[in-house]
Design a protein around this motif. Structure first.
Motif, PDB file in Angstrom:
ATOM      1  N   ARG A 171      14.041   0.934  -2.108  1.00 51.04           N
ATOM      2  CA  ARG A 171      13.274   0.907  -3.356  1.00 51.04           C
ATOM      3  C   ARG A 171      12.078   1.858  -3.290  1.00 51.04           C
ATOM      4  O   ARG A 171      11.740   2.512  -4.278  1.00 51.04           O
ATOM      5  CB  ARG A 171      12.799  -0.516  -3.654  1.00 51.04           C
ATOM      6  CG  ARG A 171      13.890  -1.474  -4.065  1.00 51.04           C
ATOM      7  CD  ARG A 171      13.318  -2.753  -4.670  1.00 51.04           C
ATOM      8  NE  ARG A 171      12.484  -3.482  -3.722  1.00 51.04           N
ATOM      9  CZ  ARG A 171      12.953  -4.419  -2.893  1.00 51.04           C
ATOM     10  NH1 ARG A 171      14.250  -4.731  -2.900  1.00 51.04           N
ATOM     11  NH2 ARG A 171      12.139  -5.059  -2.058  1.00 51.04           N
ATOM     12  N   ALA A 172      11.442   1.939  -2.129  1.00 52.93           N
ATOM     13  CA  ALA A 172      10.281   2.811  -1.997  1.00 52.93           C
ATOM     14  C   ALA A 172      10.680   4.279  -2.001  1.00 52.93           C
ATOM     15  O   ALA A 172       9.979   5.127  -2.572  1.00 52.93           O
ATOM     16  CB  ALA A 172       9.525   2.480  -0.712  1.00 52.93           C
ATOM     17  N   ALA A 173      11.801   4.602  -1.369  1.00 52.97           N
ATOM     18  CA  ALA A 173      12.224   5.999  -1.261  1.00 52.97           C
ATOM     19  C   ALA A 173      12.835   6.536  -2.541  1.00 52.97           C
ATOM     20  O   ALA A 173      12.764   7.745  -2.812  1.00 52.97           O
ATOM     21  CB  ALA A 173      13.220   6.139  -0.112  1.00 52.97           C
ATOM     22  N   LEU A 228       2.277   2.564   8.056  1.00 50.91           N
ATOM     23  CA  LEU A 228       1.714   1.633   7.069  1.00 50.91           C
ATOM     24  C   LEU A 228       2.144   0.199   7.353  1.00 50.91           C
ATOM     25  O   LEU A 228       2.241  -0.616   6.439  1.00 50.91           O
ATOM     26  CB  LEU A 228       2.150   2.044   5.651  1.00 50.91           C
ATOM     27  CG  LEU A 228       1.803   3.473   5.225  1.00 50.91           C
ATOM     28  CD1 LEU A 228       2.234   3.721   3.789  1.00 50.91           C
ATOM     29  CD2 LEU A 228       0.325   3.757   5.397  1.00 50.91           C
ATOM     30  N   THR A 229       2.383  -0.103   8.606  1.00 56.73           N
ATOM     31  CA  THR A 229       2.778  -1.452   8.993  1.00 56.73           C
ATOM     32  C   THR A 229       1.558  -2.369   9.050  1.00 56.73           C
ATOM     33  O   THR A 229       0.419  -1.934   8.866  1.00 56.73           O
ATOM     34  CB  THR A 229       3.466  -1.424  10.372  1.00 56.73           C
ATOM     35  OG1 THR A 229       2.565  -0.845  11.326  1.00 56.73           O
ATOM     36  CG2 THR A 229       4.734  -0.589  10.312  1.00 56.73           C
ATOM     37  N   ALA A 288     -11.009  11.831  -8.169  1.00 58.90           N
ATOM     38  CA  ALA A 288      -9.858  11.085  -8.676  1.00 58.90           C
ATOM     39  C   ALA A 288      -8.763  10.978  -7.613  1.00 58.90           C
ATOM     40  O   ALA A 288      -7.589  11.170  -7.889  1.00 58.90           O
ATOM     41  CB  ALA A 288      -9.307  11.751  -9.943  1.00 58.90           C
ATOM     42  N   ALA A 289      -9.184  10.714  -6.396  1.00 56.58           N
ATOM     43  CA  ALA A 289      -8.253  10.705  -5.279  1.00 56.58           C
ATOM     44  C   ALA A 289      -7.747   9.301  -4.994  1.00 56.58           C
ATOM     45  O   ALA A 289      -8.280   8.316  -5.481  1.00 56.58           O
ATOM     46  CB  ALA A 289      -8.933  11.288  -4.043  1.00 56.58           C
ATOM     47  N   ASP A 290      -6.718   9.230  -4.176  1.00 52.10           N
ATOM     48  CA  ASP A 290      -6.227   7.953  -3.678  1.00 52.10           C
ATOM     49  C   ASP A 290      -5.668   8.150  -2.289  1.00 52.10           C
ATOM     50  O   ASP A 290      -5.601   9.279  -1.792  1.00 52.10           O
ATOM     51  CB  ASP A 290      -5.184   7.360  -4.624  1.00 52.10           C
ATOM     52  CG  ASP A 290      -5.353   5.851  -4.772  1.00 52.10           C
ATOM     53  OD1 ASP A 290      -5.683   5.199  -3.755  1.00 52.10           O
ATOM     54  OD2 ASP A 290      -5.164   5.323  -5.878  1.00 52.10           O
ATOM     55  N   ARG A 291      -5.257   7.068  -1.646  1.00 59.44           N
ATOM     56  CA  ARG A 291      -4.845   7.122  -0.247  1.00 59.44           C
ATOM     57  C   ARG A 291      -3.809   8.215  -0.010  1.00 59.44           C
ATOM     58  O   ARG A 291      -2.827   8.317  -0.738  1.00 59.44           O
ATOM     59  CB  ARG A 291      -4.266   5.785   0.175  1.00 59.44           C
ATOM     60  CG  ARG A 291      -5.275   4.749   0.640  1.00 59.44           C
ATOM     61  CD  ARG A 291      -6.281   4.393  -0.395  1.00 59.44           C
ATOM     62  NE  ARG A 291      -7.105   3.257   0.003  1.00 59.44           N
ATOM     63  CZ  ARG A 291      -8.175   2.871  -0.669  1.00 59.44           C
ATOM     64  NH1 ARG A 291      -8.555   3.520  -1.755  1.00 59.44           N
ATOM     65  NH2 ARG A 291      -8.874   1.835  -0.248  1.00 59.44           N
ATOM     66  N   GLY A 292      -4.063   9.006   1.014  1.00 63.41           N
ATOM     67  CA  GLY A 292      -3.159  10.094   1.361  1.00 63.41           C
ATOM     68  C   GLY A 292      -3.867  11.404   1.633  1.00 63.41           C
ATOM     69  O   GLY A 292      -3.314  12.289   2.285  1.00 63.41           O
ATOM     70  N   ILE A 350       0.809  -1.211   0.000  1.00 61.34           N
ATOM     71  CA  ILE A 350       0.000   0.000   0.000  1.00 61.34           C
ATOM     72  C   ILE A 350       0.843   1.261   0.000  1.00 61.34           C
ATOM     73  O   ILE A 350       0.360   2.346  -0.350  1.00 61.34           O
ATOM     74  CB  ILE A 350      -0.958  -0.005   1.222  1.00 61.34           C
ATOM     75  CG1 ILE A 350      -2.063   1.056   1.071  1.00 61.34           C
ATOM     76  CG2 ILE A 350      -0.168   0.238   2.511  1.00 61.34           C
ATOM     77  CD1 ILE A 350      -2.982   0.814  -0.084  1.00 61.34           C
ATOM     78  N   SER A 351       2.124   1.160   0.356  1.00 63.68           N
ATOM     79  CA  SER A 351       2.960   2.360   0.464  1.00 63.68           C
ATOM     80  C   SER A 351       3.113   3.068  -0.874  1.00 63.68           C
ATOM     81  O   SER A 351       3.166   4.308  -0.931  1.00 63.68           O
ATOM     82  CB  SER A 351       4.339   2.001   1.029  1.00 63.68           C
ATOM     83  OG  SER A 351       5.084   1.194   0.122  1.00 63.68           O
ATOM     84  N   GLY A 352       3.179   2.309  -1.975  1.00 63.62           N
ATOM     85  CA  GLY A 352       3.333   2.934  -3.284  1.00 63.62           C
ATOM     86  C   GLY A 352       2.169   3.839  -3.627  1.00 63.62           C
ATOM     87  O   GLY A 352       2.347   4.920  -4.222  1.00 63.62           O
ATOM     88  N   VAL A 353       0.953   3.436  -3.241  1.00 68.56           N
ATOM     89  CA  VAL A 353      -0.235   4.259  -3.489  1.00 68.56           C
ATOM     90  C   VAL A 353      -0.142   5.555  -2.701  1.00 68.56           C
ATOM     91  O   VAL A 353      -0.382   6.645  -3.226  1.00 68.56           O
ATOM     92  CB  VAL A 353      -1.508   3.476  -3.116  1.00 68.56           C
ATOM     93  CG1 VAL A 353      -2.746   4.328  -3.341  1.00 68.56           C
ATOM     94  CG2 VAL A 353      -1.590   2.179  -3.900  1.00 68.56           C
ATOM     95  N   TYR A 354       0.200   5.449  -1.424  1.00 64.31           N
ATOM     96  CA  TYR A 354       0.341   6.655  -0.600  1.00 64.31           C
ATOM     97  C   TYR A 354       1.421   7.580  -1.159  1.00 64.31           C
ATOM     98  O   TYR A 354       1.231   8.798  -1.257  1.00 64.31           O
ATOM     99  CB  TYR A 354       0.704   6.268   0.829  1.00 64.31           C
ATOM    100  CG  TYR A 354      -0.468   6.006   1.739  1.00 64.31           C
ATOM    101  CD1 TYR A 354      -1.088   7.039   2.438  1.00 64.31           C
ATOM    102  CD2 TYR A 354      -0.947   4.704   1.926  1.00 64.31           C
ATOM    103  CE1 TYR A 354      -2.146   6.798   3.285  1.00 64.31           C
ATOM    104  CE2 TYR A 354      -2.015   4.453   2.778  1.00 64.31           C
ATOM    105  CZ  TYR A 354      -2.614   5.504   3.447  1.00 64.31           C
ATOM    106  OH  TYR A 354      -3.665   5.261   4.285  1.00 64.31           O
ATOM    107  N   LEU A 355       2.569   7.018  -1.491  1.00 66.68           N
ATOM    108  CA  LEU A 355       3.682   7.854  -1.932  1.00 66.68           C
ATOM    109  C   LEU A 355       3.356   8.597  -3.226  1.00 66.68           C
ATOM    110  O   LEU A 355       3.730   9.765  -3.389  1.00 66.68           O
ATOM    111  CB  LEU A 355       4.938   6.995  -2.098  1.00 66.68           C
ATOM    112  CG  LEU A 355       5.531   6.443  -0.794  1.00 66.68           C
ATOM    113  CD1 LEU A 355       6.624   5.431  -1.081  1.00 66.68           C
ATOM    114  CD2 LEU A 355       6.063   7.567   0.082  1.00 66.68           C
ATOM    115  N   ARG A 356       2.651   7.944  -4.139  1.00 66.80           N
ATOM    116  CA  ARG A 356       2.264   8.629  -5.379  1.00 66.80           C
ATOM    117  C   ARG A 356       1.290   9.766  -5.100  1.00 66.80           C
ATOM    118  O   ARG A 356       1.383  10.840  -5.706  1.00 66.80           O
ATOM    119  CB  ARG A 356       1.652   7.623  -6.362  1.00 66.80           C
ATOM    120  CG  ARG A 356       2.655   6.672  -6.982  1.00 66.80           C
ATOM    121  CD  ARG A 356       2.043   5.901  -8.137  1.00 66.80           C
ATOM    122  NE  ARG A 356       0.944   5.048  -7.710  1.00 66.80           N
ATOM    123  CZ  ARG A 356       1.106   3.788  -7.283  1.00 66.80           C
ATOM    124  NH1 ARG A 356       2.323   3.261  -7.200  1.00 66.80           N
ATOM    125  NH2 ARG A 356       0.064   3.052  -6.938  1.00 66.80           N
TER     126      ARG A 356
END
Length: 361
Positions: free
Chosen positions: A43-45, A71-72, A297-301, A14-20
């Protein structure tokens, strides 16, 4: 306002969705990412401008982190939250707030003592779908709400998730995993819950991973995978709830609200958008309501950004800790009711969060 500096703990799926999402919101800026797996943190950072990989302890104590985005897995939510709060950081976590209401209350108490804020997913209630439905109810479009239905059915997350075991351990299951979406929406629409009753089942003791490098691996099921119940809201409306990892296919609506002057069909509370349909007494069919606020058009964050705006304005944030605690209390009480065969009165309550007006978006 200056951007709230975010440190992300947990670099899983799920972290990729938040980061975007956070990368395009001016109220926030991600400065660090930590994970138990250092390579996964790197890789995420890497694609986030200005963000660094970090260790969990170092991230929570870092001077350039204002808020820890937790996000654990559910079992670690309380531990990470306490580490962040002890370092004087605000916390926004994935749902549920903690594995139990006892742990969740300890987090909220610690935050209050430290003078920091706690926020919690889901933030899909801030989308145009739920906000249009909220506006219709507040305007009396279907009269007095009498009842509602809320359904979530799937054959199980092990079909698509490569490491699904945590969904089937304490803190997981269909109710604690997906229930926060529906229950946060129901509280936003109809207000807090007063009492619950229900039943639950665990048809299978083991499940098998269906995708990824561990496909074919069996693992134990430790929680109920089919939960059904009735919720009585403080305003008197009754909600029928079904959450299941045991249904291969269905045609049930996500959420419907029934008033004494009409009915309202609400889109998937796991999404930000979707048509809100209404059929008033005397109508010959359903019609779609216009957007009345909320994020498109939102997503997590967006819940994190809402908390940042509220900090700057000195106002309440919408995806707050008390709402998340009440939702967790509803779920825990429903499982207690199912185990005991009795109705359970809730000890908690909360305020309905403020609507998201068009001017804010």
């Amino acid at each position: 306002m200056s951007a709230l500096r975010i440190g992300v703990v947990g670099a899983g799926r799920i972290s990729g969705v938040y980061l975007r999402t956070l990368a395009r919101l001016p109220e926030v800026r991600v400065v660090a990412v930590a994970d138990l797996d250092p390579a996964r943190a790197r890789r995420a950072a890497e694609p986030v401008p200005g963000a660094r990989a970090s260790e969990v302890a170092g991230l929570c104590s870092a001077e350039d982190v204002d808020l820890v985005l937790n996000l654990t897995v559910p079992a670690a939510h309380a531990e990470v939250a306490h580490a962040a709060i002890a370092a004087g950081k605000h916390v926004y976590g994935e749902k549920p707030l903690a594995a139990t209401t006892r742990e969740a209350r300890e987090v909220l108490t610690a935050a209050a003592r430290a003078g920091v804020r706690v926020g919690c997913a889901p933030d899909t209630v801030l989308g145009t779908g739920l906000q249009a439905a909220r506006a219709a109810l507040d305007a009396g479009a279907i009269g007095r709400p009498l009842a509602a239905t809320a359904f979530m059915t799937t054959p199980g997350h092990e079909l698509w998730h490569p490491d699904p075991e945590f969904y089937y351990r304490p803190g997981g299951g269909p109710l604690l995993d997906m229930g926060p979406y529906h229950l946060s929406a129901l509280v936003t629409l109809l207000g807090p819950v007063r009492r619950v009753t229900g039943m639950s089942a665990r048809p299978a003791d083991r499940r098998t991973i269906g995708s990824g490098p561990r496909a074919g691996t069996a693992f134990p099921v430790e929680v109920a995978t089919h939960v059904t119940g009735t919720l009585e809201h403080a305003g008197g409306a009754l909600t029928t709830l079904l959450m299941s990892f045991d249904v291969w296919a269905g045609r049930l609506p996500h959420i419907e609200v029934y008033g004494d002057a009409g009915s309202l069909s609400v889109p998937d509370p796991n999404e930000f958008e979707g048509p809100v349909e209404i059929r008033r007494a005397g109508d010959r069919g359903w019609s779609v309501l216009p957007v009345a606020g909320g994020h498109r058009a939102a997503d997590r964050g967006h819940g994190v950004a809402d908390l940042a705006r509220a900090l700057s304005a000195g106002s309440a944030h919408r995806c707050g800790g008390e709402l998340a605690y009440h939702v967790l209390d509803v779920m825990e009480s429903l499982l207690t009711a199912a185990d005991s065969g009795r109705t359970v009165e809730l000890a908690s309550t909360c305020d309905r969060p403020d609507p998201v007006p068009p001017a804010l978006v």
